[in-house]
Design a protein around this motif. Sequence first.
Motif, mmCIF file in Angstrom:
data_model
loop_
_atom_site.group_PDB
_atom_site.id
_atom_site.type_symbol
_atom_site.label_atom_id
_atom_site.label_comp_id
_atom_site.label_asym_id
_atom_site.label_seq_id
_atom_site.Cartn_x
_atom_site.Cartn_y
_atom_site.Cartn_z
ATOM 1 N N VAL A 1 0.853 -1.187 0.000
ATOM 2 C CA VAL A 1 0.000 0.000 0.000
ATOM 3 C C VAL A 1 0.888 1.236 0.000
ATOM 4 N N GLN A 2 0.326 2.347 -0.422
ATOM 5 C CA GLN A 2 1.073 3.602 -0.439
ATOM 6 C C GLN A 2 1.257 4.091 0.999
ATOM 7 N N PRO A 3 2.498 4.407 1.403
ATOM 8 C CA PRO A 3 2.702 4.896 2.773
ATOM 9 C C PRO A 3 1.915 6.153 3.082
ATOM 10 N N GLY A 4 1.834 7.078 2.111
ATOM 11 C CA GLY A 4 1.047 8.297 2.294
ATOM 12 C C GLY A 4 1.386 9.008 3.589
ATOM 13 N N PRO A 5 0.360 9.419 4.367
ATOM 14 C CA PRO A 5 0.605 10.141 5.623
ATOM 15 C C PRO A 5 1.379 9.327 6.654
ATOM 16 N N LEU A 6 1.392 7.996 6.508
ATOM 17 C CA LEU A 6 2.101 7.172 7.473
ATOM 18 C C LEU A 6 3.618 7.329 7.361
ATOM 19 N N ALA A 7 4.086 7.922 6.268
ATOM 20 C CA ALA A 7 5.525 8.184 6.146
ATOM 21 C C ALA A 7 5.943 9.381 6.984
ATOM 22 N N ALA A 8 4.992 10.228 7.362
ATOM 23 C CA ALA A 8 5.315 11.467 8.088
ATOM 24 C C ALA A 8 6.118 11.218 9.360
ATOM 25 N N PRO A 9 5.727 10.272 10.228
ATOM 26 C CA PRO A 9 6.513 10.086 11.449
ATOM 27 C C PRO A 9 7.933 9.606 11.185
ATOM 28 N N VAL A 10 8.140 8.863 10.095
ATOM 29 C CA VAL A 10 9.499 8.431 9.760
ATOM 30 C C VAL A 10 10.329 9.639 9.347
ATOM 31 N N TYR A 11 9.746 10.526 8.554
ATOM 32 C CA TYR A 11 10.451 11.752 8.157
ATOM 33 C C TYR A 11 10.771 12.611 9.380
ATOM 34 N N GLN A 12 9.855 12.631 10.325
ATOM 35 C CA GLN A 12 10.088 13.431 11.532
ATOM 36 C C GLN A 12 11.333 12.970 12.274
ATOM 37 N N VAL A 13 11.567 11.679 12.268
ATOM 38 C CA VAL A 13 12.740 11.130 12.934
ATOM 39 C C VAL A 13 14.006 11.359 12.106
ATOM 40 N N TYR A 14 13.896 11.200 10.809
ATOM 41 C CA TYR A 14 15.062 11.288 9.936
ATOM 42 C C TYR A 14 15.451 12.718 9.580
ATOM 43 N N ARG A 15 14.522 13.673 9.730
ATOM 44 C CA ARG A 15 14.712 15.010 9.162
ATOM 45 C C ARG A 15 16.060 15.630 9.541
ATOM 46 N N ARG A 16 16.449 15.522 10.769
ATOM 47 C CA ARG A 16 17.675 16.184 11.223
ATOM 48 C C ARG A 16 18.925 15.577 10.597
ATOM 49 N N TYR A 17 18.787 14.356 10.047
ATOM 50 C CA TYR A 17 19.955 13.673 9.503
ATOM 51 C C TYR A 17 20.047 13.756 7.982
ATOM 52 N N LEU A 18 18.992 14.246 7.328
ATOM 53 C CA LEU A 18 18.940 14.210 5.865
ATOM 54 C C LEU A 18 19.139 15.591 5.258
ATOM 55 N N GLY A 19 19.797 15.616 4.105
ATOM 56 C CA GLY A 19 19.924 16.854 3.363
ATOM 57 C C GLY A 19 18.656 17.135 2.581
ATOM 58 N N ARG A 20 18.582 18.318 2.014
ATOM 59 C CA ARG A 20 17.407 18.726 1.250
ATOM 60 C C ARG A 20 17.226 17.804 0.030
#
Length: 338
Positions: free
Chosen positions: A258-277
Motif C-alpha cells: 500500500v502507499q505509505p502516504g501520511p504514514l511516512a510522516a513520522p518516519v520523516y520526523q525522525v530522519y529530518r535532522r539527519y537528511l539533506g534537502r
Amino acid sequence: MRIRRLEEQLIRKIAAGEVVDRPAAVVKELIENALDAQATRIQVGLAGGGIDLIRVADDGVGMTPEELRLAVERHTTSKLESEEDLRRIRTLGFRGEALAAICAVAKVRLLSRPREGGEGHQLVVEGGRVVADRPAPRAPGTTVEVRELFYGVPARRKFLKSPSAEARAALGAVRRLVLAHPEVGFQVHSEGRRVLDLPPVDAPRARICQVYGAAFCQRLVEVELIEPGYRLLAFFAPPEAARPTRVDQHLFLGGRPVQPGPLAAPVYQVYRRYLGRGAHPAFFLYLDVDPELVDVNVHPKKEEVRFRGERAVQDLLRRAALRALGGTVVSLSPPPAT
C-alpha cells in the motif's frame, strides 16, 4: 438528454477504467489472484511492456470449468460470502471486478486445472465476449494471458507511455509484491530476457537481500514492535543511504503493498535532522493489523487503506524509526514535498 440504461459492454469498459489503467495494474491484479490461490511459485512474462502480452502462471489451487466461466463475470469472487466478511478481509482481492475488467479491454486466454483433481480447461475472452470454451491440458494451477491491452479502447491506449516505460512500471509492481511475499518463488521475463529468478525464502530480510543485494541489506536496521492489534517488522536504511526519490519506501499491510502516504510522516520526523534537502529515507515496513482495525475497501485499486486508529499506527512507526536511529525528536514537522 434523457436518462437511459447503459449497455453492458459500455458498463464493463467504464468499470475497467477504475481498475485497469496500464499494464502494471493488470500485472498487479493477476499476481494478487495467484497469491490468493495459494501459489508457491509464480511466473510472469511481458512483451511490448505488457501492452502486447502479459502472462502470469501459478501453481495454485486452480479452477474447475464452471469456476473459470464465473471468474470472468463481474462481481464474482471466492473471497467473500457475506457483508460481514468485509470487516475481516485477509485476502489481496475481494471485489470480484479485476478479471472481468481486464477481459473487457483485452484479448484474454485463461487456462486452469484444479489442484484436487480433474482436467484442465481453457477459456478465451475478447472484449468481454467468450469466443472459446474447451478442455486443454495443464498441470494444476492457472495461467492467464492478456494480449493487445486496450485494443478496443483507442482513447485509453493512446495515453499509455512507451513500451520501455510501461515495462518499468510493471516490473515495479512485481517488485513490490515480491518483497511483500518472500515465501513465494518468482520468475520474471521481459522481452524474452530473464529479469528476476528468486526462490522462496523464509524471512523478509532474506527477500530484501535477494532484490537489493547483500551490501545494502547488511546496512538495514531491523526493529520489531508488537502491541495489541498490531505487529510491525521494520527495516530502516541509515541516513547515509538516503535516496533522491521515495521509490524505496515500502509499506506492506498483511502482504498487501500500500502507499505509505501520511504514514511516512513520522518516519520523516525522525530522519529530518539527519537528511539533506531532497533526500528521502529508505524503509521496508511489514505491518500486520487486526482486520477489524483497518478498512482496505477505500480505493478501487486497493492501494490505499484507512485505519480505525491512524494516530496509533503513526506513533508505532515513529517509535520504530527512533529505535532504529537511536535518537529522539523534539519538533514534529510534515515530510518534504516531492
